[in-house]
Design a protein around this motif. Structure first.
Motif, mmCIF file in Angstrom:
data_model
loop_
_atom_site.group_PDB
_atom_site.id
_atom_site.type_symbol
_atom_site.label_atom_id
_atom_site.label_comp_id
_atom_site.label_asym_id
_atom_site.label_seq_id
_atom_site.Cartn_x
_atom_site.Cartn_y
_atom_site.Cartn_z
ATOM 1 N N LEU A 479 -28.795 28.218 -87.198
ATOM 2 C CA LEU A 479 -29.194 29.603 -86.955
ATOM 3 C C LEU A 479 -28.040 30.553 -87.285
ATOM 4 O O LEU A 479 -28.238 31.582 -87.958
ATOM 5 N N GLN A 480 -26.851 30.197 -86.839
ATOM 6 C CA GLN A 480 -25.672 31.022 -87.081
ATOM 7 C C GLN A 480 -25.340 31.079 -88.569
ATOM 8 O O GLN A 480 -24.968 32.130 -89.097
ATOM 9 N N GLU A 481 -25.480 29.931 -89.241
ATOM 10 C CA GLU A 481 -25.203 29.886 -90.679
ATOM 11 C C GLU A 481 -26.147 30.788 -91.468
ATOM 12 O O GLU A 481 -25.779 31.302 -92.530
ATOM 13 N N LYS A 482 -27.357 30.990 -90.942
ATOM 14 C CA LYS A 482 -28.334 31.858 -91.604
ATOM 15 C C LYS A 482 -28.130 33.324 -91.237
ATOM 16 O O LYS A 482 -28.905 34.192 -91.664
ATOM 17 N N GLY A 483 -27.111 33.593 -90.431
ATOM 18 C CA GLY A 483 -26.831 34.970 -90.039
ATOM 19 C C GLY A 483 -27.785 35.495 -88.984
ATOM 20 O O GLY A 483 -27.921 36.713 -88.820
ATOM 21 N N LEU A 484 -28.427 34.598 -88.245
ATOM 22 C CA LEU A 484 -29.377 34.993 -87.202
ATOM 23 C C LEU A 484 -28.796 34.699 -85.821
ATOM 24 O O LEU A 484 -27.815 33.979 -85.684
ATOM 25 N N ARG A 485 -29.406 35.258 -84.798
ATOM 26 C CA ARG A 485 -28.985 34.994 -83.433
ATOM 27 C C ARG A 485 -30.210 34.757 -82.554
ATOM 28 O O ARG A 485 -31.309 35.220 -82.865
ATOM 29 N N HIS A 486 -29.968 34.050 -81.488
ATOM 30 C CA HIS A 486 -31.041 33.763 -80.534
ATOM 31 C C HIS A 486 -31.030 34.819 -79.444
ATOM 32 O O HIS A 486 -30.058 34.945 -78.678
ATOM 33 N N ASP A 487 -32.098 35.577 -79.336
ATOM 34 C CA ASP A 487 -32.256 36.568 -78.279
ATOM 35 C C ASP A 487 -33.049 35.898 -77.162
ATOM 36 O O ASP A 487 -34.280 35.823 -77.196
ATOM 37 N N ASN A 488 -32.335 35.416 -76.159
ATOM 38 C CA ASN A 488 -32.983 34.642 -75.106
ATOM 39 C C ASN A 488 -33.946 35.481 -74.282
ATOM 40 O O ASN A 488 -35.025 35.013 -73.907
ATOM 41 N N ASP A 489 -33.590 36.722 -74.001
ATOM 42 C CA ASP A 489 -34.493 37.586 -73.234
ATOM 43 C C ASP A 489 -35.817 37.765 -73.973
ATOM 44 O O ASP A 489 -36.895 37.743 -73.367
ATOM 45 N N ASN A 490 -35.719 37.929 -75.278
ATOM 46 C CA ASN A 490 -36.936 38.056 -76.083
ATOM 47 C C ASN A 490 -37.722 36.751 -76.075
ATOM 48 O O ASN A 490 -38.952 36.744 -76.027
ATOM 49 N N GLY A 491 -36.989 35.628 -76.115
ATOM 50 C CA GLY A 491 -37.652 34.323 -76.077
ATOM 51 C C GLY A 491 -38.416 34.120 -74.789
ATOM 52 O O GLY A 491 -39.566 33.666 -74.789
#
Length: 586
Positions: A479-491
């Motif tokens: 995920l990090q390599e793709k330039g994305l982040r995990h938004d846990n609140d949104n999840g």
């Protein structure tokens, strides 16, 4: 979810009592279990069957009343009555979503509880005689005892971990004498080493250290040592009489100070090695309790006096006997030999008296299965002294049999040709040893497959679980390599998008973790937790192989990532209790 359903049923019963439909003095012990087949609901309750007789009502009729009185709950989609009166609860699709949020809030505390309410429990385990290195049999007791202690701690008990050091008695005398005899060989004396002495290479190492520290000060001639000693077994004599006579001769020739020099060097060297071995295995203790201290502080004399005062000690053939047969033991037991020497059993009586005096709610002894016959006599002694024997739980651990390449590995302790715990750890690693040792019930025989424990395959359950944890970490790196982040609140806000069967199965499993942890602790069955983690890992791997986590839809992506990160946390929590690491990459 189980506590919620218990609360709902309890509320319904209370309402019926207040309305006069059930006796006011009726005590409702509500028990809720997960169903084996989810077609019959998620949970089932047998309260109607339990209360039918005291309520003077047919079970199904009572079940109807209880269901009608249940408070409304959004997380329950429907309730059905089955069979003779079981109440089955079907959960709403979103009922398990809350567990993901709980996992994130509680982190490494998820699954823990205050069931034990801080009550003190002592767990005594391993307690091997310090006569040599720990072998693979001790390893199983160490892994099992340490994990039981971890589990009890996790559900709120105040756990005291203890090792009982047998630093007195005949076997220690044989070790001390064996070291001295090897020392004499080091000094140049020639003789045949006793067949019943300790022959391991570690004995030679200790004797060399004894010589380095004390030179020839403890040397006595072999003629003096062996004069008039009964013949050994190879020469047609009795090996037990032979070694006992040599022990007596060592004490006579060296005096108390000289004998203690050899004895204590052996004791301390072996005990230090045991401490290091267990610490490296992830096993540590709150106390290393000395058997010798029980004699020094008068506890043994006190325990025997309590038995005499109660009328359970008698003298026969010059020895003193405890009347254990009066409490169900197969025969009476000697506590003081005819030569005035206390037996091991006398020390064990005093040790368990001492445990009870310390005020533990329960005392748990983890012993080898060969001590099975010892249990009734210890409980008999406690009862005879006026203590409560039901406070003592003895958990018997069967020996572990090693296999390599399909062939059994031969072991013999006295000869010194045995597989030590350290050798096992060096071969398969701490993680595999800890996990494989607790995969089965402690009372079941265990075949330890060395090749399987080292394999990096799905057939190796420990590797399979660790790989699931590492895979989640790998997804987050991608995920990090793709330039994305995990938004846990949104999840967490979009968990309702997780409607795939694999996702539902994983959610249900995560919700089971607190129940499995509690059951594993209460029943002293670490294998329940090990099998649960294997099931969670299997569900995750199946999910991983069937679906993409890093998808374009941010809401779905975050929800799936929240689910698998929660899964990682549960795996890590469970592995830690088993004493196994949770690697980020493999």
């Amino acid at each position: 979810m189980k506590p919620l359903i218990v609360q709902l049923v309890t509320s319904a019963v209370t309402s019926l009592q207040q309305a006069g439909d059930l006796p006011a003095d009726l005590t409702a012990n509500v028990q809720v279990e997960r169903t084996k087949d989810r077609q019959h609901g998620d949970f089932a309750c047998n309260i109607a069957l339990m209360l039918a007789k005291p309520a003077r009502c047919k079970p199904r009729d009572l079940a109807d009343k209880i269901v009608a009185a249940l408070p409304a709950e959004a997380q329950i989609s429907k309730v059905e009555i089955a069979g003779p009166g079981f109440i089955n609860f079907f959960l709403a699709p979103n009922a398990y979503h809350g567990v993901v949020g709980e996992i994130f809030v509680q982190g490494d505390q998820f699954g823990r509880s205050q069931y034990g309410a801080g009550k003190p429990i002592q767990v005594e385990f391993v307690s091997a005689n310090p006569t040599g290195p720990l072998h693979v049999g001790h390893g199983r007791g160490a892994a099992y005892g340490a994990t039981v202690a971890n589990l009890l701690d996790a559900i709120g008990y105040k756990v005291h971990r203890e090792y009982y050091v047998n630093d007195a008695g005949r076997q220690m005398d044989i070790l001390g004498t064996s070291i001295w005899l090897r020392y004499l060989e080091h000094c140049g004396e020639k003789f045949t080493f006793p067949s019943n002495g300790y022959k391991g290479e570690y004995v030679r190492d200790i004797s060399a250290d004894l010589h380095a520290k004390h030179g020839e000060a403890l040397r006595r001639s072999s003629a003096e040592v062996f004069a008039d000693i009964p013949a050994d077994e190879p020469a047609g004599g009795d090996k037990e009489e032979h070694i006992d006579a040599l022990v007596a001769r060592a004490k006579e020739l060296l005096g108390d100070t000289g004998y203690r020099t050899a004895f204590d060097l052996g004791l301390n060297t072996v005990l230090d090695d045991i401490r290091d071995d267990l610490k490296e295995f992830g096993v540590e203790y709150d106390d290393w309790f000395s058997e010798r201290s029980l004699t020094d502080n008068g506890s043994v004399a006190q325990a025997l006096q309590r038995l005499r005062d109660a009328g359970y000690i008698y003298t026969q053939d010059g020895a003193q006997w405890f009347r254990s047969s009066a409490f169900g033991d197969e025969k009476d037991r000697v506590v003081v030999r005819d030569n005035g020497q206390m037996t091991y059993f006398a020390s064990d009586i005093a040790y368990h008296m001492h445990k009870m005096e310390r005020g533990y709610e329960r005392v748990i002894d983890v012993w080898g299965a060969d001590h099975h016959g010892y249990v009734p006599r210890v409980k008999a002694a406690l009862q005879a002294m006026g203590d409560d024997p039901s406070k003592l739980d003895v958990l018997l651990v069967q020996f572990a049999i090693l296999y390599r390449g399909g062939e059994r590995v031969q072991m013999s302790t006295r000869s010194g040709s045995f597989v030590t715990l350290r050798e096992l750890r060096d071969e398969v690693g701490n993680d595999a040893a800890r996990f494989f040792y607790v995969m089965r019930k402690c009372e079941q025989h265990m075949d330890f497959d060395l090749d399987l424990a080292k394999s990096q395959s799905n057939d190796n359950p420990m590797y399979y679980i660790q790989y699931a944890h590492a895979r989640v970490c790998s997804v987050l790196r991608q995920l990090q390599e793709k330039g994305l982040r995990h938004d846990n609140d949104n999840g967490l806000a979009h968990l309702h998008l997780l409607h795939e069967p694999h996702e539902q199965a994983l959610l249900v499993s995560l919700s089971r973790y607190p129940e499995v942890l509690e059951a594993s602790a209460i029943n002293h069955e670490p294998h329940q937790l090990a099998h649960f983690l294997r099931d969670v890992a299997n569900e995750f791997h199946t999910y991983y192989n069937a679906h993409q986590f890093i998808v374009d839809d941010a809401n779905v992506r975050d929800a799936r990532l929240s689910l698998i990160v929660a899964t990682r946390q549960v795996l890590a929590n469970g592995l830690k209790l088993l004493g196994v690491s949770a690697p980020d990459s493999m």
